[in-house]
Design an enzyme around this catalytic site. Structure first.
Site, PDB file in Angstrom:
ATOM      1  N   TYR A 253       1.066  -1.280   0.118  1.00  0.00           N
ATOM      2  CA  TYR A 253       0.143  -0.227   0.272  1.00  0.00           C
ATOM      3  C   TYR A 253       0.934   1.417  -0.080  1.00  0.00           C
ATOM      4  O   TYR A 253       0.492   2.687   0.435  1.00  0.00           O
ATOM      5  CB  TYR A 253      -0.841  -0.027   1.256  1.00  0.00           C
ATOM      6  CG  TYR A 253      -2.451  -1.046   1.289  1.00  0.00           C
ATOM      7  CD1 TYR A 253      -2.853  -1.247   0.341  1.00  0.00           C
ATOM      8  CD2 TYR A 253      -1.534  -1.556   2.527  1.00  0.00           C
ATOM      9  CE1 TYR A 253      -3.507  -2.504   0.169  1.00  0.00           C
ATOM     10  CE2 TYR A 253      -2.323  -2.664   2.308  1.00  0.00           C
ATOM     11  CZ  TYR A 253      -3.619  -3.116   1.781  1.00  0.00           C
ATOM     12  OH  TYR A 253      -4.508  -4.432   1.699  1.00  0.00           O
ATOM     13  N   CYS A 264     -14.541  -2.399   1.386  1.00  0.00           N
ATOM     14  CA  CYS A 264     -13.874  -2.591   2.760  1.00  0.00           C
ATOM     15  C   CYS A 264     -13.871  -1.397   3.140  1.00  0.00           C
ATOM     16  O   CYS A 264     -13.768  -1.149   4.433  1.00  0.00           O
ATOM     17  CB  CYS A 264     -12.528  -4.428   3.067  1.00  0.00           C
ATOM     18  SG  CYS A 264     -13.968  -5.736   3.193  1.00  0.00           S
TER      19      CYS A 264
END
Ligand SMILES: NC(=O)c1ccc[n+]([C@@H]2O[C@H](COP(=O)([O-])OP(=O)(O)OC[C@H]3O[C@@H](n4cnc5c(N)ncnc54)[C@H](O)[C@@H]3O)[C@@H](O)[C@H]2O)c1
Length: 430
Positions: A253, A264
């Protein structure tokens, strides 16, 4: 060790760097306009408290490897390398104060006409990208033999000696690769692989690191605040979080690219912010994350709207590759905007067949873009044959990459450098 080093500025960074370089075996002269610091070093004492510094200063001064001078001319007379370690404090408006840097560069400039050997200038001070070019390279460019390398310092006060001797990161950045290698070579005794980067990247890395550290602390404190008000043990939660080395404490990420989405992350951030507001808690960092993502999506939309394209082909509709989940996919929001602004769009996603998706997933896409069925191509070649520009919104596999390359279409990748000859949204071809 043949290099003779001058360290300009004997503050926390300069004095620690000078003493540690002397400990590594170099002959170092520190220069500071503060008489107390110069006298202190020459008497073998650290000019401020830093664990372990006093011993190293005493030892290296006694061995004749470290001394200090008030005068830059004296301190730099024999030096091949000068480390710039002057302060760059905040101005009242938050901007970076470059007064000390400008002054020391002015003093160096005045010495250069009397010098007959090359000089490697190593910038340890924290400076914003472009500063070395504007404030060092430009004023000194008429002098041959001056090379400039940004080599940001990552030490922490209180453990500065250990941080210098076992650095968490060693960055040397220059537009002269050989000069960056020379600086990296000075640290060879530390046995740390250097990151050799461009000059501006080296300057920026320091800001990225400090912003990241600050954000980590704020993040842990906000999660801790929620835990505390739910009468839970925050340390238990955060130490379990840190156990995950695959997704949490890892490069995952951390690649600049497209906005996040999916079923989510947005939902759970919203729920956390909602619960925090019911608990009367303010969590500015967590609450700012969805707006930040939204801003990022708008930057991507603006970029695509500026393309000289009539027919935009888009690769990827789901929020990432290898899924057919369309819920809260940022690509869906992007398409809505492009269509709304009158762009012609067609989409290929290898895992999306409208007849095969159902439930909340199907409802979501039909609610957002009711005519999505007319925009979806079953084969990538159909999209490539129709479009005059391709937007890559998810990672292509090798087969798709080859098809895209042979199509000859201009490509914009939203997910970083998906293809070697395509400009990424946030990553440039080099
Ligand atoms: N302190 C830290 O923990 C730390 C860590 C990493 C990076 N940095 C960065 O390193 C740089 C230096 O930070 P610091 O904390 O050592 O600053 P500091 O204020 O402690 O030291 C700067 C020194 O430079 C001297 N100086 C200024 N102009 C001079 C000149 N013309 N000639 C000779 N000496 C001069 C000052 O007298 C002072 O002793 C800053 O850019 C800072 O952001 C600091």
């Amino acid at each position: 060790m043949s290099s003779r080093i001058a360290v300009l500025g004997l503050g926390y960074v300069g004095c620690v760097s000078a003493a540690c370089l002397a400990r590594l075996g170099y002959r170092v002269t520190g220069v500071d306009r503060d008489e107390f610091k110069v006298r202190s070093v020459n008497e073998g004492c650290a000019p401020f408290y830093e664990p372990g510094l006093e011993e190293i200063v005493r030892d290296t001064v006694a061995r004749g490897r470290f001394d200090a001078a008030i005068s830059l001319a004296e301190g730099m007379a024999d030096a091949d390398v000068a480390f710039i370690c002057v302060g760059t404090p905040s101005e009242k408006n938050g901007s970076l104060g470059l007064e000390q840097l400008r002054r020391v560069v002015g003093e160096i400039e005045a010495l250069l006409p009397h010098r007959d050997k090359p000089l490697l200038l190593v910038v340890r001070s924290t400076v914003f990208p472009g500063t070395c070019e504007e404030h060092i390279i430009r004023p000194l460019r008429r002098f041959p033999g001056i090379r400039v390398v940004a080599n940001p310092e990552f030490l922490r006060e209180g453990s500065a000696i250990a941080d210098f001797m076992e650095p968490s990161l060693l960055v040397a950045g220059s537009d002269d690769a050989a000069a960056a290698e020379c600086v990296a070579a000075l640290y060879r005794p530390l046995n740390v692989p250097p990151c050799i980067v461009s000059l501006r990247a080296a300057e920026m890395i320091k800001y990225a690191c400090n912003a990241f550290h600050a954000m980590k602390i704020a993040f842990a404190n906000e999660i801790g605040t929620v835990c505390e008000s739910l009468e839970m043990d925050a340390a238990e939660v955060m130490s379990a979080l840190c156990e995950d080395r695959k997704l949490n404490i890892s490069p995952a990420y951390l690649k600049p690219g497209f906005a996040f989405g999916g079923s989510c992350l947005p939902k759970d951030l919203r729920a956390l912010a909602h619960r925090a507001s019911r608990l009367d808690l303010k969590l500015p960092l967590l609450e700012a994350t969805l707006p930040s993502n939204q801003e990022h999506l708008h930057r991507a939309i603006d970029l695509l709207l500026d393309l000289p394209a009539r027919r935009l082909g888009v690769l990827g509709l789901a929020f990432k590759e290898n899924t057919d989940d369309l819920r809260e996919s940022p690509v869906v929001a992007l398409l809505e905007q492009l269509i709304g602004k009158g762009r012609e769009v067609r989409v290929f996603d290898p895992h999306i067949q409208l007849d095969a998706i159902y439930g909340s997933n199907r409802n979501f896409i039909l609610q957002q873009i009711p005519h999505i069925g007319r925009l979806l191509d079953a084969r990538l070649e159909d999209t490539l044959g129709w479009a005059d520009h391709l937007v890559i919104a998810q990672k292509p596999d090798d087969g798709m990459r080859a098809q895209i390359e042979s199509s000859g279409l201009p490509v914009r990748s939203l997910i970083g450098a998906a293809l070697p000859d395509a400009d990424g949204f946030l990553s440039r071809r080099r």
